[in-house]
Structure formats: structure tokens, C-alpha cells
Write an enzyme that holds these catalytic residues in place. Structure first.
Site, PDB file in Angstrom:
ATOM      1  N   SER A 131     -16.821  -0.176 -79.464  1.00  0.00           N
ATOM      2  CA  SER A 131     -15.966   0.954 -79.862  1.00  0.00           C
ATOM      3  C   SER A 131     -14.498   0.539 -79.871  1.00  0.00           C
ATOM      4  CB  SER A 131     -16.167   2.119 -78.883  1.00  0.00           C
ATOM      5  OG  SER A 131     -17.468   2.626 -79.013  1.00  0.00           O
ATOM      6  N   TRP A 155     -24.241  -7.763 -83.150  1.00  0.00           N
ATOM      7  CA  TRP A 155     -24.744  -6.653 -83.984  1.00  0.00           C
ATOM      8  C   TRP A 155     -24.476  -6.879 -85.467  1.00  0.00           C
ATOM      9  CZ3 TRP A 155     -27.466  -5.046 -80.329  1.00  0.00           C
ATOM     10  CH2 TRP A 155     -26.963  -4.753 -79.076  1.00  0.00           C
ATOM     11  N   THR A 157     -25.547  -6.879 -88.845  1.00  0.00           N
ATOM     12  CA  THR A 157     -26.657  -6.350 -89.636  1.00  0.00           C
ATOM     13  C   THR A 157     -26.808  -7.149 -90.923  1.00  0.00           C
ATOM     14  OG1 THR A 157     -26.103  -4.204 -88.725  1.00  0.00           O
ATOM     15  CG2 THR A 157     -27.618  -4.202 -90.577  1.00  0.00           C
ATOM     16  N   ASP A 239     -13.879   3.619 -93.177  1.00  0.00           N
ATOM     17  CA  ASP A 239     -13.683   4.944 -93.800  1.00  0.00           C
ATOM     18  C   ASP A 239     -14.538   5.086 -95.062  1.00  0.00           C
ATOM     19  OD1 ASP A 239     -11.869   5.757 -91.914  1.00  0.00           O
ATOM     20  OD2 ASP A 239     -10.092   5.396 -93.143  1.00  0.00           O
ATOM     21  N   GLU A 363     -21.673   1.630 -86.959  1.00  0.00           N
ATOM     22  CA  GLU A 363     -20.469   1.922 -87.755  1.00  0.00           C
ATOM     23  C   GLU A 363     -19.585   2.970 -87.085  1.00  0.00           C
ATOM     24  OE1 GLU A 363     -20.603   1.920 -92.034  1.00  0.00           O
ATOM     25  OE2 GLU A 363     -22.361   0.611 -92.011  1.00  0.00           O
TER      26      GLU A 363
HETATM   27  N1  CAA Z   1      -7.097   3.529 -91.872  1.00  0.00           N
HETATM   28  C1  CAA Z   1      -6.040   2.694 -91.851  1.00  0.00           C
HETATM   29  N2  CAA Z   1      -5.425   2.328 -90.688  1.00  0.00           N
HETATM   30  C2  CAA Z   1      -5.909   2.840 -89.545  1.00  0.00           C
HETATM   31  C3  CAA Z   1      -7.013   3.712 -89.507  1.00  0.00           C
HETATM   32  C4  CAA Z   1      -7.607   4.067 -90.737  1.00  0.00           C
HETATM   33  N3  CAA Z   1      -8.657   4.897 -90.790  1.00  0.00           N
HETATM   34  N4  CAA Z   1      -7.264   4.053 -88.230  1.00  0.00           N
HETATM   35  C5  CAA Z   1      -6.357   3.407 -87.488  1.00  0.00           C
HETATM   36  N5  CAA Z   1      -5.524   2.686 -88.280  1.00  0.00           N
HETATM   37  C6  CAA Z   1      -4.383   1.876 -87.878  1.00  0.00           C
HETATM   38  C7  CAA Z   1      -3.354   2.745 -87.133  1.00  0.00           C
HETATM   39  O1  CAA Z   1      -2.448   3.351 -88.032  1.00  0.00           O
HETATM   40  C8  CAA Z   1      -2.674   1.723 -86.243  1.00  0.00           C
HETATM   41  O2  CAA Z   1      -1.741   1.023 -87.034  1.00  0.00           O
HETATM   42  P1  CAA Z   1      -0.414   0.352 -86.390  1.00  0.00           P
HETATM   43  O3  CAA Z   1      -0.833  -0.888 -85.740  1.00  0.00           O
HETATM   44  O4  CAA Z   1       0.458   0.103 -87.553  1.00  0.00           O
HETATM   45  O5  CAA Z   1       0.150   1.339 -85.423  1.00  0.00           O
HETATM   46  C9  CAA Z   1      -3.796   0.780 -85.886  1.00  0.00           C
HETATM   47  O6  CAA Z   1      -4.783   0.927 -86.902  1.00  0.00           O
HETATM   48  C10 CAA Z   1      -4.417   1.082 -84.532  1.00  0.00           C
HETATM   49  O7  CAA Z   1      -4.854   2.418 -84.557  1.00  0.00           O
HETATM   50  P2  CAA Z   1      -5.319   3.168 -83.227  1.00  0.00           P
HETATM   51  O8  CAA Z   1      -4.218   3.122 -82.212  1.00  0.00           O
HETATM   52  O9  CAA Z   1      -5.845   4.503 -83.631  1.00  0.00           O
HETATM   53  O10 CAA Z   1      -6.491   2.197 -82.729  1.00  0.00           O
HETATM   54  P3  CAA Z   1      -7.447   2.267 -81.475  1.00  0.00           P
HETATM   55  O11 CAA Z   1      -7.446   0.962 -80.817  1.00  0.00           O
HETATM   56  O12 CAA Z   1      -7.144   3.492 -80.658  1.00  0.00           O
HETATM   57  O13 CAA Z   1      -8.900   2.393 -82.169  1.00  0.00           O
HETATM   58  C11 CAA Z   1     -10.778   3.439 -83.237  1.00  0.00           C
HETATM   59  C12 CAA Z   1      -9.240   3.300 -83.119  1.00  0.00           C
HETATM   60  C13 CAA Z   1     -10.968   4.557 -84.234  1.00  0.00           C
HETATM   61  C14 CAA Z   1     -11.410   3.805 -81.929  1.00  0.00           C
HETATM   62  C15 CAA Z   1     -11.343   2.115 -83.791  1.00  0.00           C
HETATM   63  O14 CAA Z   1     -11.259   1.073 -82.840  1.00  0.00           O
HETATM   64  C16 CAA Z   1     -12.796   2.253 -84.242  1.00  0.00           C
HETATM   65  O15 CAA Z   1     -13.053   2.731 -85.328  1.00  0.00           O
HETATM   66  N6  CAA Z   1     -13.752   1.824 -83.389  1.00  0.00           N
HETATM   67  C17 CAA Z   1     -15.153   1.765 -83.778  1.00  0.00           C
HETATM   68  C18 CAA Z   1     -15.439   0.460 -84.474  1.00  0.00           C
HETATM   69  C19 CAA Z   1     -16.708   0.497 -85.277  1.00  0.00           C
HETATM   70  O16 CAA Z   1     -16.952   1.430 -86.034  1.00  0.00           O
HETATM   71  N7  CAA Z   1     -17.499  -0.537 -85.129  1.00  0.00           N
HETATM   72  C20 CAA Z   1     -18.733  -0.663 -85.847  1.00  0.00           C
HETATM   73  C21 CAA Z   1     -18.806  -1.994 -86.545  1.00  0.00           C
HETATM   74  S1  CAA Z   1     -20.025  -2.161 -87.785  1.00  0.00           S
HETATM   75  C22 CAA Z   1     -21.520  -2.129 -87.011  1.00  0.00           C
HETATM   76  O17 CAA Z   1     -21.801  -1.214 -86.296  1.00  0.00           O
HETATM   77  C23 CAA Z   1     -22.519  -3.201 -87.234  1.00  0.00           C
HETATM   78  C24 CAA Z   1     -23.051  -3.296 -88.590  1.00  0.00           C
HETATM   79  O18 CAA Z   1     -23.168  -4.407 -89.119  1.00  0.00           O
HETATM   80  C25 CAA Z   1     -23.562  -2.101 -89.311  1.00  0.00           C
END
Ligand code: CAA
Length: 408
Positions: A131, A155, A157, A239, A363
Site C-alpha cells: 500500500s 506480486w 501478475t 487511475d 491494484e
Molecule cells: N495522479 C497523479 N499524481 C498523484 C496521484 C494521482 N492519482 N496521487 C498522488 N499523486 C502524487 C501527489 O500529487 C504527490 O506529488 P508531489 O510529490 O508532487 O507532492 C505524490 O504523488 C505523493 O502523493 P501522496 O502524498 O498522496 O502519496 P502517499 O505516499 O500518501 O501514497 C497512495 C498515496 C494513494 C496510498 C499510493 O501509495 C497508492 O496508490 N498505494 C497503493 C499502490 C497500489 O495500488 N499497488 C498495487 C500495485 S499493482 C498490483 O497489485 C499487482 C498487479 O500486478 C496487478
């Protein structure tokens, strides 16, 4: 209601349904048992011109949108959730190039994925960073005109089925998430090994592997965008990809409900079909309603992304969290409607429940989707009120009424 979809999306739906009926259903149970990769389905999808449809036409794709992608994923997942994700994960793997690659990089990496000749995977998560994706530790150091990658991914995939991998590495560990960069790695590169295959509860035909990098050297031109843009690239990719997971969930839910309705209409107890009991009618009515609501959310999020509307992050997360929770509820209820037979592998239904569970996890776990939605709402509130403390209107406190003694 497919009639409300654009003609192109209806066409994708029909072709995907045909592949699901002729190539997926006949092999789904067997691949779940053996864990073999659905290569025959990939071939059928290539023949139906459905691989890589989301890739722009100038790079060999069909220039289709996220909506079309979701529609194909739903149809495949109705028949098998594992096959749904084995297809969808190619979008997850190639979106980073579409989002952040140069024209040369797109010319190099996208056409083989668009044709389905090569598969692609997405390497973000690690053992200690799931996460909290920003804390990843895989390191890439620039050495002349190469990057030297060291570290491990978890992980992954489509792990051993893919040929190309989008790998997120830290090029500047002192900069945290701002030091993350996205780098393309090809299977067969020296120092890159596909590691352990995970033993999974569901989606068993999809190989999920660890990836190991030990002084793996790749050309510096494999860097997508600039150094430090990797985290943003991963977030923008997720996204776009999360509605695909939501579509997988809708497909699983619909597939499970279709089986449950069919089974309960044939199963006779107390002299009537189980479906004719009002308790069953009410149950299937609620489940069908939830599925339709989830589908509409998926289509709306996908269409918003295709239309280039800003701030789609929240809608992608909402679709993912809602549809995947619906899938878990529907598949669990469907097992219940099959009674004892639902718990047994002779029937197709328990697989739906096993396949559905992962959609709440990968994801971005649903807890993370809720966090993303919560943060978006907080930002909106900040815009509306001009500061981050959300004002809560409340009634003036009533005057304390005099306590009436007990027994008075
Ligand atoms: N679009 C563009 N930029 C974004 C964004 C978005 N949706 N969300 C965050 N950012 C940018 C922010 O603006 C910020 O930019 P700056 O450095 O310029 O300030 C930067 O990213 C950091 O943002 P946060 O402070 O919000 O970041 P965070 O550390 O708090 O984490 C989170 C945010 C949403 C928890 C993120 O870490 C996340 O999505 N975690 C889950 C990861 C995930 O989905 N992993 C799955 C991988 S795929 C898988 O499962 C395996 C497979 O093969 C299918």
C-alpha cells in the site's frame, strides 16, 4: 443496458462474449486445476482483434478507450476471473508507456503488445512496500548510458508469461517518492530472474511471481520520462487501470449470479423451484440491482477517463471499491444459493468466490481506495471552505433540562 453504449463498445462486447463462450468457458475449470496459462485464449483474443485495443492506432492498437477495455474485461471475467485479469494486466503494464513514454519508446514497446505477440507486466509492489508504494527499495543507478538495477519485486501478475516489465525503481533514495523512476526491462536481460510463483486462492491460471534484479543492466533509454517521475506515472497508471479491476469484479458478480439463477430455477425443493421462493426472489433482485449499480459506476469512471475529464482519481477508486465489494457479496451469496453443491469443486460457483476475493486487494487494497476517496473529498472541502478544517454545522446546545427524580 448495452443499447446505451456507443456502437464501438457494443461491437467489442459482442466479440468478447464470443471469445468468452467459445474459448474461455471450455477451459476455465481445467486451467484453475492445472494453473496453466490461458495461451489458447490469448490466441483467440488475437484472432478476434481484441488484444491491446487500448493502445493508440499509431502504435499498432485500436485507439479504443478505457470503456472498451472494461467491456472486454467484464465479458471475459463472467466466464473466468483469472483470464479476465491475464488480459487486463496488459493494460496495467502498458499504460505507463502510454502515459509517460516518448514517441520512440512507444514505437519500440507498444506494437508487440498491441498485436498480442508479447505480454507486459507491471512491477511496483515489493515485499515491504505494498500500500505504501512510495517506500519501494529497488534501486537503479545510472552508470554511463545504462541503469544498473538491484532489488526485488513482489506480486507480479503475468510474471513469467510477460516479455516486457515496467519496473519502478528508486534512482534517488534520498528523495523518497520523488526519487522513483519507471524503467522498462525485457525478459532475458542478464541479471533479471523470474522468482517464486505464488500459490493463490483464486485466479489460478495467472502466474504471479517475484522478480529479482541482481546488477541487471538496461539501456538508459529505457527510462520512461525523467528520473523522479515514476511515482506520478504509477499513480496515473493506476487511475486508468482500476476501472479494469472493477470491470473484472462486475463480470465475476454477473457470472456468479447467472449461475445461481440458473441453478435455483432448476433445483426443486418442497415441490417448487428454489428460485420461486420469495426469499430467493428478493435476494437475486438485490444482487442484480447492486451489480447494475456497480456496472454503471465502472462505465462512468471509464468514460470520464476517456473524455479526459480531470479529477477522475476519485471516480476510479469509487468504482473499484464498490464493484469489488459487490463482487465479494454476490459470489458469496451465490455459493449459499447452491447450498452444499456450492462448496464443492464439481460446480463452477466456488471458483467465482475465490477469484473475486483478490479484486478487493490488488491494484490498491480497498482500504487504500477509501483513503484516496477520503483525501479527494477533503481537498474538495478545502476548496469550498478555503481551509482544511471541515466546518460542521450543529444545533445550539439545548438548555440542560432539570433532572426528574426517579419515582416522582
Ligand atoms: N495522479 C497523479 N499524481 C498523484 C496521484 C494521482 N492519482 N496521487 C498522488 N499523486 C502524487 C501527489 O500529487 C504527490 O506529488 P508531489 O510529490 O508532487 O507532492 C505524490 O504523488 C505523493 O502523493 P501522496 O502524498 O498522496 O502519496 P502517499 O505516499 O500518501 O501514497 C497512495 C498515496 C494513494 C496510498 C499510493 O501509495 C497508492 O496508490 N498505494 C497503493 C499502490 C497500489 O495500488 N499497488 C498495487 C500495485 S499493482 C498490483 O497489485 C499487482 C498487479 O500486478 C496487478
Amino acid at each position: 443496458m448495452k443499447e446505451l453504449l456507443p456502437k464501438q463498445a457494443q461491437d467489442y462486447m459482442e466479440r468478447a462474449r464470443h471469445v468468452a463462450d467459445t474459448a474461455v468457458r471450455p477451459v476455465a475449470a481445467e486451467l484453475d486445476r492445472t494453473g496453466d496459462y490461458p495461451w489458447s485464449v490469448i490466441e483467440a483474443l488475437r484472432e478476434a482483434d481484441l488484444m491491446g485495443i487500448w493502445i493508440p492506432e499509431e502504435y499498432g492498437g485500436k485507439g479504443a478507450g478505457v470503456l472498451d477495455l472494461c467491456i472486454v474485461v467484464e465479458e471475459l471475467s463472467k466466464a473466468c476471473g483469472g483470464i479476465g485479469v491475464s488480459y487486463a494486466v496488459n493494460a496495467l503494464g502498458s499504460f505507463p508507456i502510454i502515459v509517460g513514454g516518448t514517441d520512440d519508446q512507444k514505437q519500440k514497446w507498444l506494437p508487440p503488445v498491441a498485436s498480442g505477440e508479447k505480454l507486459i507486466a507491471f512491477g511496483l509492489s515489493e515485499k515491504a512496500s505494498g500500500s505504501d508504494a512510495g517506500s519501494l527499495r529497488t534501486r537503479a543507478e545510472r552508470d554511463g548510458d545504462e541503469y544498473v538495477i538491484n532489488g526485488n519485486k513482489k506480486w507480479n501478475t503475468n510474471g513469467n508469461a510477460a516479455s516486457f516489465y515496467t519496473v519502478y525503481c528508486s534512482t534517488r533514495p534520498d528523495r523518497g517518492h520523488r526519487g522513483i523512476s519507471a524503467i522498462m526491462v525485457e525478459k532475458g536481460t542478464s541479471g533479471f530472474e523470474i522468482g517464486k510463483r505464488e500459490k493463490l486462492m483464486g485466479i489460478r491460471c495467472v502466474p504471479v511471481h517475484e522478480l529479482h534484479f541482481d546488477n541487471c543492466r538496461v539501456p538508459a533509454e529505457n527510462l520512461l520520462g525523467n528520473e523522479g517521475q515514476g511515482f506520478g506515472n504509477a499513480m496515473k497508471t493506476l487511475d486508468r487501470a482500476r476501472p479494469g479491476v472493477a470491470a473484472q469484479a462486475v463480470g465475476l458478480a454477473q457470472g456468479a449470479l447467472d449461475w445461481a439463477v440458473r441453478y435455483t430455477s432448476e433445483r426443486q425443493q418442497f415441490g417448487q423451484s428454489v428460485l420461486s421462493f420469495q426469499a430467493t426472489q428478493f435476494k437475486v433482485a438485490d444482487l442484480a440491482t447492486e451489480i447494475e449499480a456497480a456496472r454503471q459506476m465502472v462505465w462512468t469512471a471509464a468514460r470520464a477517463i476517456d473524455a479526459g475529464i480531470g479529477n477522475t482519481t476519485k471516480f476510479a477508486a469509487m468504482a473499484k471499491v464498490f464493484a469489488t465489494d459487490v463482487a465479494m457479496r454476490v459470489t458469496t451469496e451465490a455459493v449459499q444459493m447452491f447450498g452444499g453443491y456450492g462448496y464443492c469443486t464439481d460446480y463452477p460457483i466456488e471458483k467465482y468466490m475465490r477469484d473475486a476475493k483478490i479484486t478487493q486487494i490488488y491494484e490498491g487494497a480497498n482500504e487504500i481506495q477509501r483513503l484516496v476517496i477520503g483525501r479527494a473529498l477533503t481537498k474538495e472541502a478545502a476548496k469550498a471552505t478555503g481551509h482544511l478544517d471541515v466546518k460542521v454545522e450543529h444545533f445550539e446546545e439545548e438548555e440542560a433540562s432539570e433532572e426528574v427524580p426517579v419515582g416522582a
